[in-house]
Scaffold this active site. Sequence first.
Site, short mmCIF file in Angstrom:
data_model
loop_
_atom_site.label_atom_id
_atom_site.label_comp_id
_atom_site.label_asym_id
_atom_site.label_seq_id
_atom_site.Cartn_x
_atom_site.Cartn_y
_atom_site.Cartn_z
N HIS A 1 7.39 3.27 4.63
CA HIS A 1 7.79 4.22 3.63
C HIS A 1 8.20 5.47 3.80
O HIS A 1 8.62 6.41 3.11
CB HIS A 1 6.45 4.39 2.59
CG HIS A 1 6.21 3.30 1.64
ND1 HIS A 1 6.91 3.19 0.40
CD2 HIS A 1 5.39 2.14 1.93
CE1 HIS A 1 6.53 2.04 -0.05
NE2 HIS A 1 5.59 1.54 0.56
N THR B 1 11.56 7.10 -6.61
CA THR B 1 11.47 6.37 -7.94
C THR B 1 11.69 7.35 -8.99
O THR B 1 11.95 6.87 -10.13
CB THR B 1 10.09 5.50 -7.81
OG1 THR B 1 9.07 6.48 -7.59
CG2 THR B 1 9.93 4.45 -6.87
N LYS C 1 12.41 17.55 0.80
CA LYS C 1 12.99 17.31 -0.70
C LYS C 1 13.65 18.56 -1.38
O LYS C 1 14.19 18.48 -2.43
CB LYS C 1 11.82 17.30 -1.68
CG LYS C 1 11.22 16.05 -1.38
CD LYS C 1 9.94 15.50 -2.02
CE LYS C 1 9.03 14.27 -1.92
NZ LYS C 1 9.99 13.02 -1.99
N LYS D 1 8.75 16.33 -8.15
CA LYS D 1 8.18 15.47 -7.35
C LYS D 1 7.39 16.38 -6.17
O LYS D 1 7.25 17.67 -6.35
CB LYS D 1 9.32 15.10 -6.23
CG LYS D 1 10.48 16.11 -5.83
CD LYS D 1 11.51 15.76 -5.40
CE LYS D 1 12.53 15.00 -6.29
NZ LYS D 1 12.63 13.59 -5.79
N ARG D 2 6.50 15.77 -4.99
CA ARG D 2 5.86 16.78 -4.40
C ARG D 2 6.64 17.87 -3.39
O ARG D 2 7.75 17.57 -3.31
CB ARG D 2 5.06 15.75 -2.97
CG ARG D 2 4.00 14.85 -3.77
CD ARG D 2 3.70 13.59 -2.76
NE ARG D 2 4.79 12.96 -2.32
CZ ARG D 2 5.39 12.86 -1.36
NH1 ARG D 2 5.28 13.86 -0.41
NH2 ARG D 2 6.40 11.92 -1.10
N LYS E 1 13.38 6.66 -12.73
CA LYS E 1 12.84 6.92 -14.13
C LYS E 1 13.99 7.94 -14.83
O LYS E 1 14.27 7.53 -16.14
CB LYS E 1 11.48 7.57 -13.74
CG LYS E 1 10.47 6.81 -13.16
CD LYS E 1 9.24 7.33 -12.71
CE LYS E 1 8.63 6.79 -11.98
NZ LYS E 1 7.29 7.56 -11.09
#
Length: 1449
Positions: A962, A1261, A1159, A1153-1154, A1265
Amino acid sequence: MEPTKLQSEDFKEQVSKISSSHATEGREMHRDNESIDDFEHLEPESSPVKEFQEQGPQNKEEKPPGEELEVDTDTSHVASGVSQNTSDFSFQPAPKLESTLDDKYNLQFGDEERRSAADTLVSSRKSLLSASDVAEYSKIFREMSFSRQPHDMLGFSTETSVKPETESLISGGEKLDSKFESEFDIGKLSNQKELSQAFMDTERKDILTEGTSSHKDTHSKFPEDVDFIQSESKQTDVPELDVGNLPSENYPTDDLASSISHEDIKGSDIPLNPLKSDIEHKEKLSDEIGSLKSSLSAQEDDLLSQEEPEPKDEPTPVPALAQPKLTPSAPEPLKPVAVVPGPSLKPETIAAVEPDKPSNKSTSPASPLKTKPAVNDSELEEIKPIQLFHYMGLDAWFKPDRLHPRVVELVYWRDPKKSGIVFGTVLGVLLSLSYFSLISVVAYLSLALLTATISFRVYKNVLQAVQKTSDGHPFKDILELDLTLPQDKVREVTDIAVAHVNAAALELRRLFLVEDLIDSVKFGVLLWCLTYVGNWFNGMTLIIIAFVALFTLPKVYEHNKVQIDQNLDIVRSKIADITSNEVEMSSVQSDFEKRKQISVRGIAQVENVTNIKKAFNRHLHYTLVKDRNVSTPRDYYFALAHSVKDNLVSRWIRTQQYYYEKDPKRVYYLSLEYYMGRSLQNTMINLGIQGACDEAMYQLGLDIEELEELEEDAGLGNGGLGRLAACFLDSMATLGLAAYGYGIRYEYGIFAQKIKNGEQTEEPDDWLRFGNPWEKARPEYMLPVNFYGHVENTPQGKKWVNTQVVFAMPYDSPVPGYGNNVVNTLRLWSAKSPVEFNLKFFNDGDYIQAVIDRNIAENISRVLYPNDNFFEGKELRLKQEYFMCAATLQDIIRRFKSSKFGCRDPVRTSFDSFPDKVAIQLNDTHPSLAIPELMRILVDVEGLPWEKAWDITVRACAYTNHTVLPEALERWPTSMLDSILPRHLQIIYHINHLHLQEVQKKFPDDWERVKRMSLVEEEGEKRVNMAHLCIVGSHAVNGVAQIHSDIIKNDIFRDFYELSPEKFQNKTNGITPRRWLLLCNPSLADLIAEKIGEEWIVHLEQLQQLKQFAKDTNFQRAVQKVKQENKLKLAQLLQKEYGVKVNPASMFDIQVKRIHEYKRQLLNCLHIITLYNRIKRNPSANFTPRTVMIGGKAAPGYYTAKKIIKLICSVGNVVNNDPIVGDKLKVIFLENYRVTLAEKIMPAADLSEQISTAGTEASGTGNMKFMLNGALTIGTLDGANVEMAEEMGQDNIFIFGMTVDEVEKLKHHGYNAYDYYNSNPDIKQCVDQIQNGFFSPANPDEFRDVADILLKYDRFFLLADFDAYIKCQDRVGEIYQDQSKWVEMAIHNIASSGKFSSDRTIAEYARKIWGVEPTWEKLPAPHEPRDEEPVAKRKTNSSRYNRQVCLCL
């Protein structure tokens, strides 16, 4: 009526069908104590199964006297009893005589009626008797006492006397030979007389060959034979009757058994059970009957020997009562010659018959015949009141196969034009009759018809004159038709009508004369109701209503059959419960019969509002022990959750039973995280009861949405990894896979985030403080897990000794599939201390130390580690990972050994089939210790050779990677492993040794490669690379997006790919559309369903059909309306929670998101600052209003991430309070982002930010969504963004920034952030504002570290992508102002989401890695019958059969 050859052949075919289907129907029975996989709801020490086994074998169901008439679909035991134990006599038919007796055996006859019946019976045979015989026969009948027990006159029990040969033929599926069958072909017998003659000829031959002496022998031995038959029939193991398999009609055969039926006998004074009468009277009766039969047979022979001419015009009288002839020969089966309609047997009408009360139920065997039987004259008088409307068929209108094809075509509107004409015409006539007199209507209709025919006649004459043709009379074809009614048809209809009138008269007499008080009272209630009906409607109105119903209700039933049948079954079950109480109280039930009530099928369903309200009320009072005066909203939530769970648990049990019956390959998904979120609404949707629950709560004055908000999120995961596991569980259940999730039940999940003064603070997430209504603890099945100790060498091999033991207690949670009645299991382990307290500490007074020692053991499952992208080599984390793996593998092996249906003890002793029955999926490296643990069990415990154990392990395990971030890859110090898991470290060393030998063989002398591929890293502190261990110990390795899988093969694990390229695969992640569209965005789901139906819920690829509506202005307007409604809801939430009023018409720009550097939330923040500066420079410029929302949690120890959060909050504080900016720009940091909040955010988003550096995000993911809910994406070519762009097209997504290759090239050449800082004024202004304290005036140096990261330590190239990002955002703002274009792109996003369903991902895992095939078949609901319900049987010393069901847990 004469049976034709065709009818006889049809009956043969029907009997053949019965034979082929009877075996399956006979086996259909209730499953009581069936195999239940992980449903250890029964304690092993006191389970009903164990009690049942201890009581010893039982061979029969105890029945009270008089209960022999209980209907049973399995008649094989009756047939076998007759055929095997009556070798000294056989049944031979006598001619069937006309009977005037009513055949409803439960009518109570008085003395006058019995005498009249006996006289009629005797008089019908006078032509064959002498005067003395007649007198003697009458005297015998008058002296007999009438017995109410339903046995035949010769002492046969009902089950053994009724159609023994035919029963054997049907139940056994064999066509037995018989004299009658060999000599006559039923199909060739043209009328009833020939049939009767054939029977008498057969009798005459037997009598002539055996003589009268045989009759004496027969009746002298007869009592013993009868006794033997009755005892055998009782001892036969009768399988439980499954009422779900009873056909709607039962047609008894017209053979000896039907001619000597209980009803015929009951009308006489013949004692029905002489075995229970006085012995002398029985012997006398047998002698007299035997001699009388001899006399009758002799006279019949004389009559038959005379060759009298048969009358040609007059039909032969049909006899009424046939008496069996007893001969010493073996029984010969009779071929049925006709069939008679029987009453419909419904589940609720079947009950034990009381000893002193006649039964109202038919004794006819169940038959699946569908064709309408031929009815002869003699049978017409045998119609019972219960058959009054059954044969003519009120229920037939709802069964098209029982109607004439032309009737079906009209009533079911197969041809709407034809049905409309008929319906309109008849309805017009009926309406006319309601307003005008009958004479007027008939006259007008006749006049109209006459006018039409005259006009047509004149027209044809004129036409013929003009054309000079001579076609004759225009109606000559009709005039030549024979309109006379056939006499036989008229007589048949008349006889049927008369028979029904007679049956109705008998029933009315019984009701009006109060033969049965209860029935008469029911009839009175019906009449009372009809008085109201009469007041409301007149007769013609009722006829019109009935006619309209005839043309509407069957069609409505055809379209809604499943739902209507379910509701009718519930009503029937309720009625049956009420009406059967009296019978059940009078029956004596054995323990075995009582235990049959312990069945999932026996539990009433709750898919209706009334039952949900009742269950809610019951749980509130009995489960929660509250009433409405003290109940809180949380109590109401728990009552609702328990009510929904009632419906879920029965399917849960049934699913596990099914898995143990079929024994499929099981999939075990091992993950240290499961971010499940809330379960109530998801469960209601998957079970299809959300509407009923909503309505029930509304009727109780409660708001279901408020109750749903009270549920705690099951936050057992940090983010994407745990959420993906939750989606996978949902899809595995929806695809019908036998799958189990395994993890840890953390007492404290992911922390609750609080923003105080712009900074993140962490609070414990005590999600279990109010309890969890969805889980079921299994304390009786705790498993030991060992730590520490050391390894000893013994003659038997290595032995791990002196360990510290911690117990793992399982908690099971249901995972329902969507609409398929499949409920899988998520099993989470909780650590428990092996001892309550150390008594030594109490003796010493050190109570605190005792508590501390206990808590140390239980700390393993206390809290979830929050750093999922940072490896921290903490001892507790290692213990958590091994704790989960060790307990799970013990459970997997236990289930593998005993997974054969009907057995709890181990039945598999060989592990050869282990990879064929077990698939273990490792979700990232956290469960990597499962590989050495499985090796330890197979080698040390099970004694397998290393080579075989390694082959089994590799074939069973598969690994999903992952992450590609180096800091996230687990590397455990060997010193820690040696201390906590010494045996496992030895196993890892040996695995590495064999692995490196293989590497050297394939790549000789490449020592650098050997070093890179070693499981043990030697540089610095000696560590074990767990990712390498997973690759070596698995047969499949996959990435979670195509670009991620390519990076794995080409970069991270390139050496391993070159060694074993066949192992590496790609499985792009997906999301479950049930939660992320159907649940969270119901308005959009309804809109989609209106366009393309509802198949997309389980086949998301069907959303492609929406592309044809992308330019449809009406559909665009509808999509836009749904989006605006969702935005209004979110705007209200933001104002309530954060006190910020946002503009719902603005673009909702969301990044959730985290919080992590890769990111790049910081890049988003730089864009916000740039927009703010532009507005400040030119407030009057044309700006697209934006509301920017950023949410996510930073790991508690991640300093940079927490600084980024504070910077965002500080920027938002400045922007939101600047009056010049106003509604043009708002910035909100979403506190405590979690699954529940995501369900509110996703439907309202306009723009989704997926801006990670190319090559760093495995998949993601959240992007899927947002896409599914109609948000457009701005992002880099990273993770799943690449495949999203391929699916929807580059024109419908906003892509910017460097590619993976460009990033690598920049790394190679060197990245200097100052180059971008100095060359771009916007970057320079933003960075300067951050480092100079513009957004932190109270502390100017607050964010200097952030600026340093941007300029000096940026590993993710923010400034390199800044310019491209800003330009792309400008393009986004321009397109948003063109709403038509924006909505068109949004529709393309929705329509292209099909690939990103977790159903598709799991189907690929199943087929290509696990070796199982997904299925969309629906399991039967718990209240529905099963096609096959096998049970384990064993034969005891007493030759009895006892069903034994063992729980396989």
